[in-house]
Design an enzyme around this catalytic site. Structure first.
Site, PDB file in Angstrom:
ATOM      1  N   LYS A 116      41.258  42.415  49.793  1.00 45.46           N
ATOM      2  CA  LYS A 116      41.080  40.975  49.591  1.00 45.46           C
ATOM      3  C   LYS A 116      40.963  40.227  50.914  1.00 45.46           C
ATOM      4  O   LYS A 116      40.182  39.292  51.030  1.00 45.46           O
ATOM      5  CB  LYS A 116      42.216  40.404  48.736  1.00 45.46           C
ATOM      6  CG  LYS A 116      42.122  40.894  47.299  1.00 45.46           C
ATOM      7  CD  LYS A 116      42.998  40.148  46.335  1.00 45.46           C
ATOM      8  CE  LYS A 116      42.703  40.652  44.918  1.00 45.46           C
ATOM      9  NZ  LYS A 116      43.524  40.066  43.904  1.00 45.46           N
ATOM     10  N   LYS A 199      36.135  48.777  39.217  1.00 41.56           N
ATOM     11  CA  LYS A 199      36.895  48.228  38.084  1.00 41.56           C
ATOM     12  C   LYS A 199      36.351  46.852  37.690  1.00 41.56           C
ATOM     13  O   LYS A 199      35.826  46.125  38.539  1.00 41.56           O
ATOM     14  CB  LYS A 199      38.395  48.152  38.395  1.00 41.56           C
ATOM     15  CG  LYS A 199      38.810  47.055  39.334  1.00 41.56           C
ATOM     16  CD  LYS A 199      40.316  46.739  39.251  1.00 41.56           C
ATOM     17  CE  LYS A 199      40.578  45.441  39.994  1.00 41.56           C
ATOM     18  NZ  LYS A 199      41.858  44.837  39.770  1.00 41.56           N
ATOM     19  N   LYS A 202      37.781  40.009  38.172  1.00 38.96           N
ATOM     20  CA  LYS A 202      37.257  38.649  38.251  1.00 38.96           C
ATOM     21  C   LYS A 202      36.639  38.366  39.620  1.00 38.96           C
ATOM     22  O   LYS A 202      35.735  37.567  39.729  1.00 38.96           O
ATOM     23  CB  LYS A 202      38.318  37.610  37.890  1.00 38.96           C
ATOM     24  CG  LYS A 202      39.498  37.578  38.801  1.00 38.96           C
ATOM     25  CD  LYS A 202      40.443  36.467  38.406  1.00 38.96           C
ATOM     26  CE  LYS A 202      41.648  36.435  39.318  1.00 38.96           C
ATOM     27  NZ  LYS A 202      42.608  37.500  39.054  1.00 38.96           N
TER      28      LYS A 202
HETATM   29  N1  AQP Z   1      39.713  46.586  35.155  1.00 37.88           N
HETATM   30  C1  AQP Z   1      40.978  46.698  34.817  1.00 37.88           C
HETATM   31  N2  AQP Z   1      41.389  47.754  34.070  1.00 37.88           N
HETATM   32  C2  AQP Z   1      42.686  47.881  33.707  1.00 37.88           C
HETATM   33  N3  AQP Z   1      43.641  46.994  34.051  1.00 37.88           N
HETATM   34  C3  AQP Z   1      43.287  45.937  34.795  1.00 37.88           C
HETATM   35  N4  AQP Z   1      43.977  44.889  35.293  1.00 37.88           N
HETATM   36  C4  AQP Z   1      43.139  44.089  35.976  1.00 37.88           C
HETATM   37  N5  AQP Z   1      41.897  44.585  35.952  1.00 37.88           N
HETATM   38  C5  AQP Z   1      41.950  45.735  35.215  1.00 37.88           C
HETATM   39  C6  AQP Z   1      45.409  44.675  35.071  1.00 37.88           C
HETATM   40  O1  AQP Z   1      45.581  43.367  34.545  1.00 37.88           O
HETATM   41  C7  AQP Z   1      46.887  42.901  34.905  1.00 37.88           C
HETATM   42  C8  AQP Z   1      46.814  41.477  35.393  1.00 37.88           C
HETATM   43  O2  AQP Z   1      46.320  41.498  36.673  1.00 37.88           O
HETATM   44  P1  AQP Z   1      46.322  40.277  37.650  1.00 37.88           P
HETATM   45  O3  AQP Z   1      46.971  39.091  37.124  1.00 37.88           O
HETATM   46  O4  AQP Z   1      46.761  40.739  38.987  1.00 37.88           O
HETATM   47  O5  AQP Z   1      44.844  40.027  37.623  1.00 37.88           O
HETATM   48  P2  AQP Z   1      43.976  40.642  38.649  1.00 37.88           P
HETATM   49  O6  AQP Z   1      44.365  42.044  39.027  1.00 37.88           O
HETATM   50  O7  AQP Z   1      43.970  39.627  39.729  1.00 37.88           O
HETATM   51  O8  AQP Z   1      42.698  40.746  37.827  1.00 37.88           O
HETATM   52  P3  AQP Z   1      41.442  41.145  38.543  1.00 37.88           P
HETATM   53  O9  AQP Z   1      40.291  40.817  37.712  1.00 37.88           O
HETATM   54  O10 AQP Z   1      41.567  42.547  38.997  1.00 37.88           O
HETATM   55  O11 AQP Z   1      41.465  40.134  39.752  1.00 37.88           O
HETATM   56  P4  AQP Z   1      41.015  40.391  41.211  1.00 37.88           P
HETATM   57  O12 AQP Z   1      39.558  40.630  41.138  1.00 37.88           O
HETATM   58  O13 AQP Z   1      41.363  39.105  41.900  1.00 37.88           O
HETATM   59  O14 AQP Z   1      41.778  41.580  41.736  1.00 37.88           O
HETATM   60  C9  AQP Z   1      47.413  43.888  35.956  1.00 37.88           C
HETATM   61  O15 AQP Z   1      48.379  44.720  35.364  1.00 37.88           O
HETATM   62  C10 AQP Z   1      46.205  44.673  36.360  1.00 37.88           C
HETATM   63  O16 AQP Z   1      46.531  45.992  36.747  1.00 37.88           O
END
Ligand code: AQP
Length: 337
Positions: A116, A199, A202
């Site tokens: 990030k 994966k 977002k």
């Molecule tokens: N693609 C995925 N497959 C399985 N699990 C996933 N999680 C996120 N993406 C996947 C799980 O969702 C939960 C919430 O995660 P968060 O609040 O940390 O959201 P995030 O990880 O910020 O979601 P993103 O889309 O992955 O955001 P970015 O792109 O900012 O990193 C967690 O338990 C996570 O493992």
């Protein structure tokens, strides 16, 4: 305190408005299941959200929206504790203690920070983003959680939590439960629909690669239908050679409870189009009531806020006890003699 059920804790960020299919299949489905077997705590982690810039009005709206989506997914406030992280100040307080126990090099090895901060540039990445995993350690340890339901991308952070719990216990005496990750192998990583080697996320996915649960169902159906697959026609689960089809089979299997070998048999000789069309219909059938339930919770913010206030009260009772114990072990003078 003797517990008759193991504890579970997990958090989700209110950063994107709608949750995506990866969040749901990787984590939230497990939150719902663990309410039945665990003393479960789930938190909307707004303190984590501000590690990257947030518009205040949007953050407030997204926090309610996140809670509404969790309830719409099946969390029951009578069977679990649902709260907003900033309503429980013990998270930041224990976070500081954990910061002081973590090596700078150790924190620097966290791959999510490296990814990030590389995207944002070192000057724009905040110290909060750097210490994000350490606040997550505090989130988990405050509730003496045995299990942490998360997606695969969080495994390293749970390892850090285990290391810091062990370190604290070794230095100050038995204080924290050492938690284990609860990652479902099949759905721990849901892949991007346009690039099934990364994966679904977002921040990294293109709009066509990510299924947002609150989007118009027909938009999501179209994304499933145009998912990238391969040049063959055989429907077979093979993550290495056929990542796109394997991802669709995983999604199909999890949403319907049908085993993948059964799906392979069912679609033998039918081609990718049939699988995609039927999966898109299944998705529409699932997201339509989910969106309606979310809207119902949002339409009554008074009730939603009451649920969250009650959750925070229940969470604080546990968190305050753990923090007091940790403060005492560290050697802080009690505020009330
Ligand atoms: N693609 C995925 N497959 C399985 N699990 C996933 N999680 C996120 N993406 C996947 C799980 O969702 C939960 C919430 O995660 P968060 O609040 O940390 O959201 P995030 O990880 O910020 O979601 P993103 O889309 O992955 O955001 P970015 O792109 O900012 O990193 C967690 O338990 C996570 O493992």
């Amino acid at each position: 305190m003797a517990l008759d059920r193991p504890r579970a804790l997990s958090g989700i960020q209110p950063t994107a408005g709608s949750f995506h299919l990866g969040n749901y299949l990787g984590a939230i489905r497990q939150y719902v299941a663990l309410q039945e077997t665990h003393d479960a705590f789930y938190t909307v982690v707004d303190l984590h959200a501000i590690t990257v810039p947030q518009d205040p009005a949007e953050l407030r709206a997204n926090s309610r929206l996140a809670a509404a989506q969790l309830l719409a997914s099946g969390l029951d406030p009578d069977r679990c504790t649902l709260f907003i992280q900033s309503h429980v100040p013990e998270h930041a307080q224990l976070g500081w203690v954990m910061n002081c126990l973590t090596g700078f090099g150790e924190a620097s090895r966290m791959t999510q920070f490296k990814d990030k901060s590389a995207k944002q540039g070192a000057d724009r990445a905040t110290v909060g983003l750097f210490t994000y995993p350490i606040l997550q350690v505090a989130d988990i340890l405050l509730y003496q959680a045995n299990h942490v339901p998360v997606g695969e991308d969080q495994r390293q952070h749970i390892e850090l939590t285990r290391d810091l719990a062990d370190r604290f216990n070794g230095r100050f005496g038995e204080t924290f439960t050492v938690p284990a990750p609860y990652i479902v192998k099949e759905t721990g990583k849901i892949y991007d629909l346009q690039d099934p080697t990364i994966k679904m996320s977002k921040s990294a996915s293109t709009p066509k690669g990510i299924v947002n649960l609150l989007d118009e169902p027909k938009v999501s159906a179209k994304k499933i239908k145009s998912a990238v697959t391969d040049l063959e026609t055989e429907i077979r689960f093979d993550e290495e050679k056929k990542p796109g089809i394997s991802n669709l089979l995983t999604i199909y299997s999890t949403l319907t409870g049908t085993a993948i070998p059964e799906l392979e048999r069912r679609y033998e000789g039918k081609g990718y189009g049939a699988l995609k069309t039927e999966l898109s219909e299944i998705l529409v059938e699932w997201v339509t009531p989910f969106r309606e339930r979310t809207q119902e919770y949002l339409a009554d913010p008074g009730t939603l806020d009451k649920i969250l206030a009650k959750g925070a009260e229940k969470a604080r009772a546990v968190a305050a006890e753990t923090l007091a114990l940790a403060y005492d072990k560290v050697g802080f003078l009690p505020a009330k003699p």
